[in-house]
Design an enzyme around this catalytic site. Structure first.
Site, mmCIF file in Angstrom:
data_model
loop_
_atom_site.group_PDB
_atom_site.id
_atom_site.type_symbol
_atom_site.label_atom_id
_atom_site.label_comp_id
_atom_site.label_asym_id
_atom_site.label_seq_id
_atom_site.Cartn_x
_atom_site.Cartn_y
_atom_site.Cartn_z
ATOM 1 N N PRO A 102 5.965 0.579 2.889
ATOM 2 C CG PRO A 102 6.195 2.554 3.958
ATOM 3 C CD PRO A 102 6.784 2.160 2.814
ATOM 4 C CG ASP A 142 -0.494 1.851 -2.403
ATOM 5 O OD1 ASP A 142 -1.310 2.763 -3.249
ATOM 6 O OD2 ASP A 142 -1.023 0.814 -2.082
ATOM 7 N N GLY A 175 1.011 2.182 -7.288
ATOM 8 C CA GLY A 175 -0.061 1.641 -6.504
ATOM 9 C C GLY A 175 -1.006 1.808 -7.715
ATOM 10 C CD GLU A 205 1.202 0.972 -14.108
ATOM 11 O OE1 GLU A 205 1.698 1.857 -12.890
ATOM 12 O OE2 GLU A 205 1.023 -0.120 -13.650
HETATM 13 C C1 LIG Z 1 2.155 -3.267 -12.741
HETATM 14 N N1 LIG Z 1 2.411 -2.340 -12.360
HETATM 15 C C2 LIG Z 1 2.028 -1.420 -11.388
HETATM 16 N N2 LIG Z 1 1.549 -0.442 -11.242
HETATM 17 C C3 LIG Z 1 1.992 0.407 -10.291
HETATM 18 N N3 LIG Z 1 2.054 -0.445 -8.929
HETATM 19 C C4 LIG Z 1 3.087 -1.461 -8.836
HETATM 20 C C5 LIG Z 1 3.090 -1.999 -10.328
HETATM 21 N N4 LIG Z 1 3.088 -3.299 -10.075
HETATM 22 C C6 LIG Z 1 3.355 -3.271 -8.472
HETATM 23 N N5 LIG Z 1 3.408 -1.741 -8.114
HETATM 24 C C7 LIG Z 1 3.470 -1.367 -6.539
HETATM 25 O O1 LIG Z 1 3.965 -2.546 -5.426
HETATM 26 C C8 LIG Z 1 3.248 -3.715 -4.390
HETATM 27 C C9 LIG Z 1 3.962 -4.723 -4.656
HETATM 28 O O2 LIG Z 1 5.608 -4.480 -3.502
HETATM 29 P P1 LIG Z 1 5.908 -3.703 -2.342
HETATM 30 O O3 LIG Z 1 5.036 -4.398 -1.354
HETATM 31 O O4 LIG Z 1 5.638 -2.489 -2.419
HETATM 32 O O5 LIG Z 1 7.283 -4.287 -2.111
HETATM 33 C C10 LIG Z 1 2.519 -3.084 -4.961
HETATM 34 O O6 LIG Z 1 0.902 -3.356 -4.503
HETATM 35 C C11 LIG Z 1 1.748 -1.551 -6.149
HETATM 36 O O7 LIG Z 1 1.157 -0.434 -4.648
#
Ligand SMILES: CNc1ncnc2c1ncn2[C@@H]1O[C@H](COP(=O)(O)O)[C@@H](O)[C@H]1O
Ligand SMILES: [Zn+2]
Length: 348
Positions: A102, A142, A175, A205
């Site tokens: 959010p 995040d 995040g 990760e």
């Molecule tokens: C590639 N590997 C990853 N590792 C960690 N976090 C990730 C990610 N891929 C995406 N996000 C998380 O998802 C957010 C975007 O979607 P939303 O704005 O939340 O819908 C990114 O800003 C990050 O916080």
């Protein structure tokens, strides 16, 4: 139907458990958003990475910053959430757990509350329009934003869990994994768990998270995102593997995302093999289907061709994912029934 056929993978009923909303926006929807906001001067190549390309994880996170500029109002969120749900349904996903962080944007009047309400509204509208998919929502924390924001988000998630009629089922921790330490987030995560939110945590990760993973696995989480560096061969440890195995914590695996982001050197070296061979519950997922130019059917096809899975293996993999969802028992039974009915027809 054989495992070479793209149609088989599309028809295969699937469960998607690891999809970040803003990372899942298709290029068609991006075009619409870019037209709405020409002053941002954002072009196609800035919101998606082609599957043959490679990037650092840091560069991947830059892409989210661009996308967040394009998706910054309630209206945008409704548009992208509905489109993403419809696209997953068109790809044969029968049950989806969408996750999103959010956000607050003063200029457009967006608040975190409105953000979540709007995602829930999109889910409601899709259901009303008869889109053939069951959608649940995980509120995302995040890690970059630290413990206070995490605690605030948990409170919001709890409120929505209680009033969303079962749509909000859990909490995600995501995040940039190179920023912050999970230990500062433990009180928030513990609180979430205590109030009945399921936990889906990005874990190991990147290689440097061994201590953090030890701590977070003690909660324990209900599912693990990636878990790329848990096992000793890649710098993890037997103790981490033991914890995951003893507690039988399913791992969400995102092949294309990991290869493009270069945390895994090539498809055949993906840790799917390690865990799958041990009979551990592995769930294939997309992570960010828009950013990484993929869909869940392609991820299944990739896993099958890389690890020589038979059609029966692929079927079992998709069916096993039902047990890893955060859905209540009657929904799991409904999905099992759906799979049983479709099996004859698809797995000839
Ligand atoms: C590639 N590997 C990853 N590792 C960690 N976090 C990730 C990610 N891929 C995406 N996000 C998380 O998802 C957010 C975007 O979607 P939303 O704005 O939340 O819908 C990114 O800003 C990050 O916080
Ligand atoms: Zn993720």
């Amino acid at each position: 139907m054989d495992t070479e056929s793209a149609l088989f993978y599309r028809q295969l009923p699937k469960v998607e458990l690891h999809a970040h909303l803003n990372g899942s926006v298709s290029s068609e929807t991006m075009d619409l958003l870019m037209k709405r906001k020409p002053h941002l001067n954002i072009e196609r190549g800035m919101t998606a990475i082609l599957r043959e390309q490679r990037r650092s994880l840091d560069e991947c996170f830059q892409v989210f910053k661009v996308i967040h500029q394009l998706v910054d109002s309630g209206e945008d969120i409704l548009l992208v959430a509905k489109a993403v749900i419809q696209e997953f349904a068109a790809d044969g996903v029968k049950y989806l757990e969408l996750r999103s962080t959010p956000r607050e944007v003063t200029e457009t009047g967006l608040t975190k509350q409105i953000y979540i309400e709007t995602v829930l509204e999109a889910i409601r509208q899709c259901k009303q329009e008869g889109v053939d998919i069951d959608v649940r929502f995980l509120v995302a924390v995040d890690r970059r934003h630290g413990p206070e924001v995490a605690m605030e988000t948990v409170k919001l998630a709890e409120d929505f869990m209680l009033c969303s009629g079962g749509t909000v089922v859990g909490l995600d921790l995501s995040g940039d994994p190179t920023v912050g330490h999970g230990k500062t987030l433990l009180p928030a995560l513990q609180k979430a768990k205590n109030c009945g939110l399921k936990l889906a945590l990005h874990l190991s990760e990147v290689p440097s998270q061994r201590d953090e993973s030890e701590l977070l696995l003690n909660l324990p989480p209900d599912r693990i995102g990636h878990g790329t560096f848990l096992h000793p061969e890649v710098g993890g440890s037997d103790s981490l593997v033991d914890k995951v195995c003893k507690q039988n914590i399913p791992i969400e695996m995102c092949l294309t995302s990991n290869v493009i982001g270069q945390t895994v050197p090539s498809y055949d070296k993906h840790h799917f093999q390690y865990w799958y061979n041990r009979g551990h519950p592995c769930v294939l997922c997309t992570d960010d289907k828009g950013v990484f130019s993929t869909d869940l059917s392609q991820e299944y096809q990739l896993a099958a061709s890389t690890f020589k899975l038979s059609a029966e293996d692929v079927w079992n993999l998709s069916q096993q994912a039902i047990g890893c969802t955060f859905a209540p028992e009657p929904i799991k039974q409904k999905l099992e029934k759906m799979w049983a009915e479709l099996k004859q027809q698809i797995l000839q």
